[in-house]
Design a protein around this motif. Structure first.
Motif, mmCIF file in Angstrom:
data_model
loop_
_atom_site.group_PDB
_atom_site.id
_atom_site.type_symbol
_atom_site.label_atom_id
_atom_site.label_comp_id
_atom_site.label_asym_id
_atom_site.label_seq_id
_atom_site.Cartn_x
_atom_site.Cartn_y
_atom_site.Cartn_z
ATOM 1 N N LEU A 100 0.828 -1.213 0.000
ATOM 2 C CA LEU A 100 0.000 0.000 0.000
ATOM 3 C C LEU A 100 0.858 1.257 0.000
ATOM 4 N N ALA A 101 2.047 1.178 0.609
ATOM 5 C CA ALA A 101 2.957 2.325 0.564
ATOM 6 C C ALA A 101 3.390 2.608 -0.866
ATOM 7 N N GLU A 102 3.600 1.537 -1.642
ATOM 8 C CA GLU A 102 3.975 1.716 -3.050
ATOM 9 C C GLU A 102 2.788 2.246 -3.847
ATOM 10 N N VAL A 103 1.567 1.832 -3.460
ATOM 11 C CA VAL A 103 0.366 2.383 -4.087
ATOM 12 C C VAL A 103 0.297 3.888 -3.863
ATOM 13 N N GLU A 104 0.620 4.343 -2.652
ATOM 14 C CA GLU A 104 0.609 5.773 -2.333
ATOM 15 C C GLU A 104 1.618 6.527 -3.186
ATOM 16 N N ARG A 105 2.796 5.939 -3.401
ATOM 17 C CA ARG A 105 3.817 6.605 -4.220
ATOM 18 C C ARG A 105 3.329 6.744 -5.667
ATOM 19 N N CYS A 106 2.712 5.695 -6.189
ATOM 20 C CA CYS A 106 2.166 5.771 -7.556
ATOM 21 C C CYS A 106 1.062 6.823 -7.639
ATOM 22 N N THR A 107 0.257 6.902 -6.590
ATOM 23 C CA THR A 107 -0.834 7.881 -6.572
ATOM 24 C C THR A 107 -0.278 9.295 -6.581
ATOM 25 N N ARG A 108 0.744 9.554 -5.755
ATOM 26 C CA ARG A 108 1.359 10.892 -5.744
ATOM 27 C C ARG A 108 2.005 11.202 -7.088
ATOM 28 N N ARG A 109 2.448 10.155 -7.777
ATOM 29 C CA ARG A 109 3.033 10.345 -9.112
ATOM 30 C C ARG A 109 1.960 10.703 -10.140
ATOM 31 N N GLY A 110 0.698 10.569 -9.766
ATOM 32 C CA GLY A 110 -0.399 10.900 -10.668
ATOM 33 C C GLY A 110 -0.897 9.727 -11.479
ATOM 34 N N ALA A 111 -0.454 8.505 -11.134
ATOM 35 C CA ALA A 111 -0.828 7.325 -11.908
ATOM 36 C C ALA A 111 -2.124 6.721 -11.383
ATOM 37 N N THR A 112 -3.004 6.391 -12.288
ATOM 38 C CA THR A 112 -4.217 5.663 -11.951
ATOM 39 C C THR A 112 -3.929 4.165 -12.036
ATOM 40 N N ILE A 113 -4.333 3.425 -10.989
ATOM 41 C CA ILE A 113 -4.132 1.972 -10.960
ATOM 42 C C ILE A 113 -5.493 1.297 -11.107
ATOM 43 N N ASN A 114 -5.693 0.637 -12.232
ATOM 44 C CA ASN A 114 -6.913 -0.144 -12.447
ATOM 45 C C ASN A 114 -6.568 -1.631 -12.326
ATOM 46 N N VAL A 115 -7.364 -2.348 -11.526
ATOM 47 C CA VAL A 115 -7.067 -3.742 -11.197
ATOM 48 C C VAL A 115 -8.117 -4.650 -11.824
ATOM 49 N N PHE A 116 -7.635 -5.765 -12.391
ATOM 50 C CA PHE A 116 -8.518 -6.765 -12.993
ATOM 51 C C PHE A 116 -8.304 -8.070 -12.231
ATOM 52 N N MET A 117 -9.255 -8.417 -11.374
ATOM 53 C CA MET A 117 -9.134 -9.588 -10.507
ATOM 54 C C MET A 117 -9.662 -10.829 -11.217
ATOM 55 N N LEU A 118 -8.887 -11.920 -11.124
ATOM 56 C CA LEU A 118 -9.277 -13.174 -11.764
ATOM 57 C C LEU A 118 -9.741 -14.208 -10.750
ATOM 58 N N ASP A 119 -10.032 -13.758 -9.519
ATOM 59 C CA ASP A 119 -10.558 -14.649 -8.498
ATOM 60 C C ASP A 119 -11.434 -13.817 -7.564
ATOM 61 N N ASP A 120 -12.307 -14.494 -6.828
ATOM 62 C CA ASP A 120 -13.224 -13.766 -5.948
ATOM 63 C C ASP A 120 -12.953 -14.046 -4.476
#
Length: 642
Positions: free
Chosen positions: A576-596
């Motif tokens: 999640l810390a790496e997610v925060e860094r990507c977010t501050r970089r302005g990157a949108t992260i879209n996730v495609f889950m193959l399991d429920d």
């Protein structure tokens, strides 16, 4: 003239297997195994070889010659007893006693009767049949086809056979010393070629023919019981000794074994049939069985460095017939055409797909995706401006130094004409038109903004186990093909992640082979994604993640992957810390889950909440549609924003 071959069909067959999750090597091998264009592949040819092997094994027993000798011996003794019975003198009774005392061992009985004075001409003739049978069986076993030629053979015939074997043995000895010449072989064939109807071209070919049968004869002897082996060996030795052939035959056996030590001289090959087979027929059957075993191994192609070139065409024809040779020739041509036309390359680990084939594979993947995606506009995320790349607006403007837009030729020439026509003075000029810098106009275009896309693909072993890897591979290849061919101003990078993450070329993606490693290190994948985005600072950042599991690994302070399942708080926090860094970089992260899995869903929802991206759960078979449509929708959104 060879029939036409549809290499495109072969490529599509290979592509189907690669997109289903196979490695290119496995897909290429599968094509060769199953065949194409209505011809049998390696698997079918191998099944034919195995079926023929079963048929041979069921043909009969190997002790048929012993049975036949016993029958002839019993017949000769009975004929002799019938001749002795009416004779009243003591010599007849002595002869009967001698017959009664014959050993039960057939070979010893035959040997003792060699000096017996027969009263019955019929019995003597039957006994002679035993010797003729043994000699013809032994000679035919070694020299195929000699049995019929040696019927009613005279001493002169046997002497010529002895001379042939002596000359052959001398030639083998000379070859072992390195002194054999083609002229020696030509002279041998001139003198004794009638013994070899197959007409071998040289000594190597002759040795191959003879050694195969000699090894089969030895396998026959090895497969008998010790008692049967001793009986038959003694019978054959006696028969060959009487004809003066024993020494040369023993010498030939030794020479052939020295020339071809690779054959299975010590093997056993029992037969399962009920009918007894003669020594020659059984030897031929065992030689064919050896061919089939060798051919089956070659057709399996499961040994290091295996190649279709290893498969002997003569061996195929001997074992399976001419149709099988034609099937093999087609497989070889397909392999050759794939290589010659630049679709496959041969490396140390076998055949690999070339860059040309990978481009076709990417196009195939893209066609598959677009077969389920409805077109909803171009999605060009354009900004109105006079840029270097884009669609023509219909307007033009004056050329300025440094412009790279295409010239508007019509308007530029019009400006020249108007300038040189003297409109201001009302006079026309004559002579050629001379253009000046102020005449040029350039076409005005819409400049497209660029995007930097990081596509993260889960390569943990669960993707293979769940059967989702093929769909993920197809999706990645399709998106890569779409971006590089249709939107070259965008920059895409594929990043695979399992225990560690790594940048993947399309070739590396399709060549990926599974290691049973543990870990879904999304944190490391996002780190590499940020590096890609940092290389393209002026582009719109976009991260797409395809995964079937929650993070179970992260990079520890020492740089090594730290795996734990269930995930530790440290792994979740690092991701999640790496997610925060990507977010501050302005990157949108879209996730495609193959399991429920509930924990996967919960984590990805938290990721989406922190980043602002979206979380999708596509149905089986719809992943490509979701990912490609998401990319195209982002382009349309950026165009509207522009």
């Amino acid at each position: 003239m060879e029939p036409p071959y549809d290499i495109r069909q072969a490529l599509d067959d290979i592509g189907d297997d690669v997109l289903a999750g196979m490695s290119p090597r496995d897909a290429l091998n599968r094509l060769l195994r199953r065949g194409t264009n209505g011809r049998d592949g390696l698997d079918s040819l191998r099944r034919q070889a195995q079926q023929r092997r079963r048929e041979l094994r069921n043909q009969g027993r190997l002790d048929g010659t012993l049975d036949e000798v016993r029958e002839l011996l019993d017949q000769a003794v009975e004929q002799e007893r019938q001749a002795l019975f009416p004779i009243p003198d003591d010599s007849a009774r002595m002869a009967e006693a001698e017959l009664d005392a014959l050993p039960k061992d057939t070979s010893r009985a035959v040997r003792e009767l060699a000096e017996y004075r027969w009263r019955s001409p019929e019995a003597q003739q039957t006994y002679q049949q035993i010797q003729d049978l043994l000699r013809s069986e032994v000679l035919d076993a070694q020299f195929n086809g000699l049995k019929s030629a040696m019927q009613n053979a005279t001493p002169e015939d046997f002497e010529r056979v002895r001379q042939m074997m002596s000359a052959l043995n001398d030639m083998l000895d000379a070859d072992a010393r390195g002194e054999h010449t083609p002229e020696d072989f030509a002279e041998f064939m001139e003198n004794f070629g009638d013994f070899f109807p197959e007409q071998p071209a040289d000594l190597d070919e002759l040795v191959d023919q003879l050694a195969r049968r000699a090894a089969a004869a030895q396998q026959l002897m090895n497969s008998l019981t010790p008692e049967q082996r001793e009986e038959l060996a003694n019978l054959m030795a006696g028969a060959m000794g009487q004809a003066g052939l024993a020494d040369e035959m023993a010498r030939l056996q030794q020479g052939l074994q020295s020339a071809r030590p690779d054959l299975q001289w010590g093997a056993r090959s029992p037969m399962d049939g009920e009918q007894g087979m003669g020594f020659s027929d059984a030897t031929g059957a065992l030689a064919e069985l050896a061919d089939l075993d060798q051919l089956s191994e070659m057709l399996g192609q499961d040994y290091p460095g295996a190649s279709l070139d290893d498969i002997d065409e003569e061996l195929i024809e001997r074992a399976l017939g001419r149709a099988a040779v034609q099937d093999m020739n087609q497989l070889r041509r397909i392999e050759r055409e794939l290589r010659d036309q630049g679709y496959v390359q041969k490396g140390g680990d076998g055949l690999r797909l070339s860059a040309r084939a990978l481009r076709r594979l990417g196009s195939t993947a893209l066609r598959r995706v677009f077969a389920t995606v409805e077109a909803r506009g171009r999605g060009a995320h354009d900004v109105r401006d006079a840029g270097a790349s884009g669609e023509i607006t219909g307007a033009s403007r004056e050329w300025q130094f440094g412009d790279e837009q295409p010239l508007d030729v019509v308007r530029s020439l019009r400006n020249t004409v108007m300038r040189t026509s003297g409109r201001t003075s009302g006079e026309r000029t004559s002579g050629p038109l001379r253009m000046a810098a102020e005449d040029f106009e350039v076409v005005e275009t819409e400049r497209r903004s660029s995007a930097a896309i990081a596509l993260l693909v889960d390569m943990s072993y669960s993707m293979e186990l769940r059967g989702t890897w093929g769909e993920a591979k197809t999706t990645a290849l399709a998106l890569h093909s779409l971006v590089t061919t249709k939107y070259p101003q965008d920059a895409i990078e594929i990043i695979g992640f399992s225990d560690y993450a790594r940048v993947m070329s399309p070739n590396a993606l399709v060549e990926h082979d599974w290691d049973r490693v543990q870990g879904t290190n999304l944190q490391h994948g996002l780190m590499l994604a940020r590096r890609h985005l940092d290389k393209h600072r002026g582009a719109d950042p976009m991260i797409l993640v395809i995964t079937d599991g929650e993070p179970t690994a992260h990079l520890a302070p020492d740089g090594f992957a730290d795996f734990a399942w269930p995930p530790t708080p440290e792994t979740l926090a690092a991701t999640l810390a790496e997610v925060e860094r990507c977010t501050r970089r302005g990157a949108t992260i879209n996730v495609f889950m193959l399991d429920d899995d509930p924990r996967l869903v919960a984590f990805m929802q938290e990721l989406g909440r922190r980043n602002g991206g979206r979380v999708f759960q596509p149905k089986r078979g719809a992943l490509g549609e979701y990912v490609v449509e998401d990319y195209l929708a982002s382009r349309r959104g950026r165009r509207r924003a522009g």
